[in-house]
Design an enzyme around this catalytic site. Sequence first.
Site, PDB file in Angstrom:
ATOM      1  N   GLU A 178       0.805  -1.218   0.000  1.00 56.39           N
ATOM      2  CA  GLU A 178       0.000   0.000   0.000  1.00 56.39           C
ATOM      3  C   GLU A 178       0.844   1.277   0.000  1.00 56.39           C
ATOM      4  O   GLU A 178       0.406   2.326   0.473  1.00 56.39           O
ATOM      5  CB  GLU A 178      -0.947  -0.010   1.197  1.00 56.39           C
ATOM      6  CG  GLU A 178      -2.022  -1.072   1.084  1.00 56.39           C
ATOM      7  CD  GLU A 178      -3.130  -0.863   2.086  1.00 56.39           C
ATOM      8  OE1 GLU A 178      -4.237  -0.501   1.640  1.00 56.39           O
ATOM      9  OE2 GLU A 178      -2.889  -1.053   3.291  1.00 56.39           O
ATOM     10  N   HIS A 189      -4.276   0.712  10.821  1.00 59.63           N
ATOM     11  CA  HIS A 189      -5.558   0.005  10.888  1.00 59.63           C
ATOM     12  C   HIS A 189      -6.070   0.001  12.326  1.00 59.63           C
ATOM     13  O   HIS A 189      -6.661  -0.975  12.780  1.00 59.63           O
ATOM     14  CB  HIS A 189      -5.393  -1.440  10.394  1.00 59.63           C
ATOM     15  CG  HIS A 189      -4.639  -1.566   9.118  1.00 59.63           C
ATOM     16  ND1 HIS A 189      -3.452  -2.253   9.015  1.00 59.63           N
ATOM     17  CD2 HIS A 189      -4.884  -1.061   7.877  1.00 59.63           C
ATOM     18  CE1 HIS A 189      -3.009  -2.193   7.771  1.00 59.63           C
ATOM     19  NE2 HIS A 189      -3.850  -1.469   7.066  1.00 59.63           N
TER      20      HIS A 189
END
Length: 240
Positions: free
Chosen positions: A77, A98
């Site tokens: 990512e 996250h």
Amino acid sequence: MSEQTEILRHIVHANRILAHQGVVDAYGHISMRHPDKPDRFLMARSRSPELVTVPDILEYGLDGEPINAGDTPVYLERYIHAGVYEARPDVHSVVHSHADELIPFTVTGVKLRPMFHTAARLGHDIPVWDIRTNFGDSNLLVINIDQGRDLAKTLGDNRVALMRGHGNVVAMPHVQAAVTTAIQAQRNARLQMAAMQMGEITFLSEGEIDIAGDIVAKDRSVGHDRAWEYYVRRAGCEDV
């Protein structure tokens, strides 16, 4: 110690701090725009943040591709960072995590809003990006530059954006601000959920966000260096 080595150590410290504070675990990453090459950024190879060391730091282009990394594995990512740096010349550090406490605010329609003074740095609006809107069903990971640019578009001029069912991105003018903002976003989410169980919340006003948030977010002398020293010591990475 050379200036370049000191910069790389800041990135290592940032990784270790975010891991120690529980913002990231085995996954997540932080980057810094290259101080001499604005069209590049610095970020670790694919490694858990708590384990990152100076030799792990690589250069990446604004297309998200590593510069001379060879066969070194890199974060899937990385395009999150590339998209933000390309769209926002004012941003010099990006965090992606996250953090569990933020996920409910990505899927319920309940807005994450600053509710205590050190969370003012989160800014006025914390939008939610949904990858499904423009890319259909996926594994919810940002795996190419088009998705990174789309996320950056939702982020806009804001400091924080949430990612539906996934996590969040923090975009700030320097590494210290990015780290402390990521920490305060998680704290605000935890406190907001607790306060919601008690009754109506008095959130910070727009004026309070402007006054408290802008000072802390832009001026390193207002608490950042003191907090940085504290977090580095607590994470036990002073000698890294």
